[in-house]
Design a protein around this motif. Structure first.
Motif, PDB file in Angstrom:
ATOM      1  N   GLU A  49       0.736  -1.329  -0.027  1.00 49.32           N
ATOM      2  CA  GLU A  49       0.165  -0.108  -0.035  1.00 49.32           C
ATOM      3  C   GLU A  49       0.938   1.281   0.099  1.00 49.32           C
ATOM      4  O   GLU A  49       1.575   1.465   0.968  1.00 49.32           O
ATOM      5  CB  GLU A  49      -1.209   0.013   1.375  1.00 49.32           C
ATOM      6  CG  GLU A  49      -1.680   1.228   1.285  1.00 49.32           C
ATOM      7  CD  GLU A  49      -2.714   1.112   2.595  1.00 49.32           C
ATOM      8  OE1 GLU A  49      -3.953   1.800   2.448  1.00 49.32           O
ATOM      9  OE2 GLU A  49      -2.266   0.953   3.421  1.00 49.32           O
ATOM     10  N   ASN A  50       0.778   2.158  -1.243  1.00 47.87           N
ATOM     11  CA  ASN A  50       1.724   2.993  -1.357  1.00 47.87           C
ATOM     12  C   ASN A  50       3.121   3.009  -0.642  1.00 47.87           C
ATOM     13  O   ASN A  50       3.809   3.812  -0.098  1.00 47.87           O
ATOM     14  CB  ASN A  50       0.850   4.475  -0.505  1.00 47.87           C
ATOM     15  CG  ASN A  50      -0.109   4.833  -1.440  1.00 47.87           C
ATOM     16  OD1 ASN A  50      -0.435   4.427  -2.555  1.00 47.87           O
ATOM     17  ND2 ASN A  50      -0.603   5.906  -1.014  1.00 47.87           N
ATOM     18  N   GLY A  51       3.628   1.605  -0.968  1.00 53.09           N
ATOM     19  CA  GLY A  51       5.102   1.645  -0.604  1.00 53.09           C
ATOM     20  C   GLY A  51       5.287   0.502   0.725  1.00 53.09           C
ATOM     21  O   GLY A  51       6.386   0.042   1.018  1.00 53.09           O
ATOM     22  N   GLU A  52       4.046   0.353   1.358  1.00 49.53           N
ATOM     23  CA  GLU A  52       4.416  -0.273   2.413  1.00 49.53           C
ATOM     24  C   GLU A  52       3.594  -1.796   2.483  1.00 49.53           C
ATOM     25  O   GLU A  52       2.346  -2.079   2.080  1.00 49.53           O
ATOM     26  CB  GLU A  52       3.646   0.399   3.703  1.00 49.53           C
ATOM     27  CG  GLU A  52       3.797  -0.332   5.082  1.00 49.53           C
ATOM     28  CD  GLU A  52       2.843   0.516   6.258  1.00 49.53           C
ATOM     29  OE1 GLU A  52       2.833   0.027   7.294  1.00 49.53           O
ATOM     30  OE2 GLU A  52       2.614   1.657   5.867  1.00 49.53           O
ATOM     31  N   ARG A  53       4.519  -2.859   2.832  1.00 47.19           N
ATOM     32  CA  ARG A  53       3.731  -4.141   2.581  1.00 47.19           C
ATOM     33  C   ARG A  53       2.779  -4.503   3.943  1.00 47.19           C
ATOM     34  O   ARG A  53       2.926  -4.051   5.122  1.00 47.19           O
ATOM     35  CB  ARG A  53       4.652  -5.400   2.928  1.00 47.19           C
ATOM     36  CG  ARG A  53       5.893  -5.113   1.588  1.00 47.19           C
ATOM     37  CD  ARG A  53       6.430  -6.660   1.395  1.00 47.19           C
ATOM     38  NE  ARG A  53       6.971  -6.610   0.149  1.00 47.19           N
ATOM     39  CZ  ARG A  53       7.346  -7.710  -0.300  1.00 47.19           C
ATOM     40  NH1 ARG A  53       6.951  -8.748  -0.086  1.00 47.19           N
ATOM     41  NH2 ARG A  53       7.968  -7.717  -1.812  1.00 47.19           N
TER      42      ARG A  53
END
Length: 563
Positions: free
Chosen positions: A149-153
């Motif tokens: 999500e927007n770079g975060e797992r």
């Protein structure tokens, strides 16, 4: 740069209520065959929610892809350019999508749209051009799926991927998309991709159903080139574990499944390990008895091949039914908020899929079940009467140009797709395309489908399989789609079809030039490495002859034709 728009100002006033531009909901599933949608063919499954889009909008009978493979097809959709232009030709060899290039979401975002994507991305890169993105890691997992999500797992526990993608999409529509500007939201489902692991509530939904065998299920591939014979994409050769969900105990998996060296048993064990205790119980209560019944029946020969098909189809349509539920939930939300009629709703698949035709599953080949993709659109301001059907030839190249046309956003001149707005309005002129170009690259690789390219017209098809280990450099197939829609009779080497062969070759070369596919730029003295010298010599003479005739340097009677 130029503005490509088929809508006059008056039409924008009518269509978009003067100042309002349409929202865009782009729903794409993975490997959804036309015969898995009852708006196209109700022989296998009913899909009332997907059908609603067709009933209240338009069904495209002749929608095609340019490269029938997951990642490449998605890159084509985003860029409106062929694979050889956007650089994403195949899934293997560490191919990474170039996020620095132009995409239609970037253009919409720059033009004032809120943009978001949820679900499968499968381009080995972090999405760009989106205000919000929440995409699966790689192919994604059916149970307890992992997203970025927007770079975060993030791992979403106690859920199924189809349900989670639906919930995340609804969250975007309810809480993230602003109310003061239009939005473009892409909902990309993993299902019904292999291995067709449906949510627990759908397991057994089609238990006992006997699915009709395709007439070509036992195809012997006579008259065809060796390419379909050598491909490892036959239902009869599926993995017994990961595909058919059979308990193998300590024994090996008898199936080859596209890659005989792959650890299919390990994949299936990993799927089961991802499940919660409750999910695993539901799963084993359904598949356990089916496995035991299989071994008790002791099928052999034709009966075994038919049973494998039935197991495959039950799993496939279970996954489809869950996707249909998802589509219904999203449509109901838009209707409840009053946004449905202000939204262009699109349903499609990344490509087609074989459901036993020619004995195949998977895609890749330029044959019709793989080449054709479902495409349904709903937008009352343009499609004023529901239930319309068009047989115009359209491509997955065309989506981006269509969306920008409706939004009044500038389109780069090098975009290779065409806006479908004239088709939606029923005002297509004589200049609309009458043929399409196709090029598949991923070989050697899983399923062993050879590289090939070809042309399809409204009535005929020419396919050329190529490679440096192919005699004379290519294996050719040519079909009359009117008299032979199942593509069983290869006409290419029959002398009475020489004029047709020459005509299709000319059209193929025209499209290669139009779309700048320089893989075969032999006249420029730079033959591709994949050809042997004798083939280069023959092909160069053919191509030079074609180019010279178009330049009116020689007449048709002097034309070089293949022997």
């Amino acid at each position: 740069m130029k503005v490509i728009s088929t809508l006059p100002l008056a039409a924008f006033t009518t269509v978009a209520a003067a100042a309002r531009r349409p929202n865009i909901l782009f729903m794409m599933s993975d490997d959804h065959a036309l015969k898995g949608i009852s708006a196209y063919d109700d022989v296998h499954v009913r899909t009332p929610n997907i059908d609603r889009i067709a009933a209240e909008g338009m069904r495209f009978e002749n929608a095609f892809v340019t490269n029938s493979l997951c990642g490449p097809a998605r890159a084509v959709v985003l860029t409106s350019k062929y694979s050889h232009i956007n650089g994403f030709e195949q899934n293997v060899d560490g191919t990474v999508f170039d996020e620095g290039q132009w995409t239609f979401p970037k253009a919409l975002r720059a033009g004032g749209y809120y943009t978001a994507i949820v679900g499968k991305y499968h381009l080995n890169s972090s999405p760009s051009g989106f205000d919000y993105w929440n995409v699966l890691v790689g192919q994604g997992q059916y149970y307890q799926p992992e997203f970025v999500e927007n770079g975060e797992r993030i791992v979403y526990n106690d859920t199924h991927v189809t349900d989670k993608i639906t919930e995340l999409t609804l969250d975007v529509l309810r809480h993230r998309a602003p109310g003061d500007r239009p939005w473009m939201v892409m909902m990309h489902h993993k299902a019904p991709h292999r291995n067709w692991a449906a949510p627990g509530r759908y397991l057994g939904r089609f238990h006992g159903r006997n699915f009709s065998l395709p007439e070509t299920y036992f195809d012997d591939y006579s008259t065809r080139s060796p390419a379909p014979v050598r491909a490892d994409n036959k239902v009869r050769d599926m993995y017994w574990s990961d595909d058919l969900k059979l308990d193998l105990g300590d024994g090996p998996d008898p199936g080859t499944g596209g890659d005989a060296n792959h650890d299919a048993k390990g994949d299936y064990a990993a799927l089961l390990e991802r499940m919660t205790e409750e999910q695993r119980t539901v799963w084993e209560e359904y598949y356990g008895p089916l496995s035991r019944a299989f071994y008790g029946a002791n099928y052999t020969g034709t009966a075994l091949d038919v049973d494998k098909y039935q197991r495959f189809m039950r799993d496939y349509v279970q996954s489809v039914a869950a996707v249909d539920e998802s589509v219904g939930r999203v449509l109901d939300h838009l209707e409840g908020t009053g946004e449905l009629d202000h939204t262009l709703v699109v349903y499609t698949s990344d490509q087609g899929f074989f459901l036993g035709e020619h004995g195949f599953y998977d895609k890749r080949f330029m044959y019709e079940p793989s080449l054709r993709t479902p495409l349904l659109m709903r937008y009352p301001p343009l499609i004023r009467e529901g239930g319309r059907v068009t047989d115009r030839m359209v491509l997955n190249l065309d989506y981006g140009a269509t969306f920008l046309d409706l939004a009044g956003v500038t389109v780069p001149v090098d975009v290779q797709g065409e806006s479908l707005v004239p088709v939606m309005r029923g005002e297509v002129g004589e200049g609309w395309r009458r043929s399409i170009y196709y090029h598949y690259y991923e070989y050697p690789s899983v399923h062993s489908v050879r590289r090939h390219y070809g042309v399809r017209t409204e009535t005929h098809k020419l396919i050329k399989f190529y490679g440096d280990d192919v005699v004379d450099g290519e294996m050719c197939e040519m079909y009359d789609l009117v008299s032979d829609p199942d593509e069983l009779v290869n006409l290419y080497d029959l002398p009475q079809y020489g004029d047709l062969r020459a005509s299709l070759n000319r059209e193929l070369w025209r499209l290669q030039e139009k779309y700048k596919d320089t893989t075969f730029n032999l006249t420029a003295g730079t033959p591709a490495r994949i050809y042997n010298e004798s083939y280069v010599e023959k092909w160069t003479k053919e191509k030079i002859n074609y180019v010279m005739r178009n330049m009116e340097l020689i007449g048709d009677e002097e034309q070089f034709l293949p022997s």
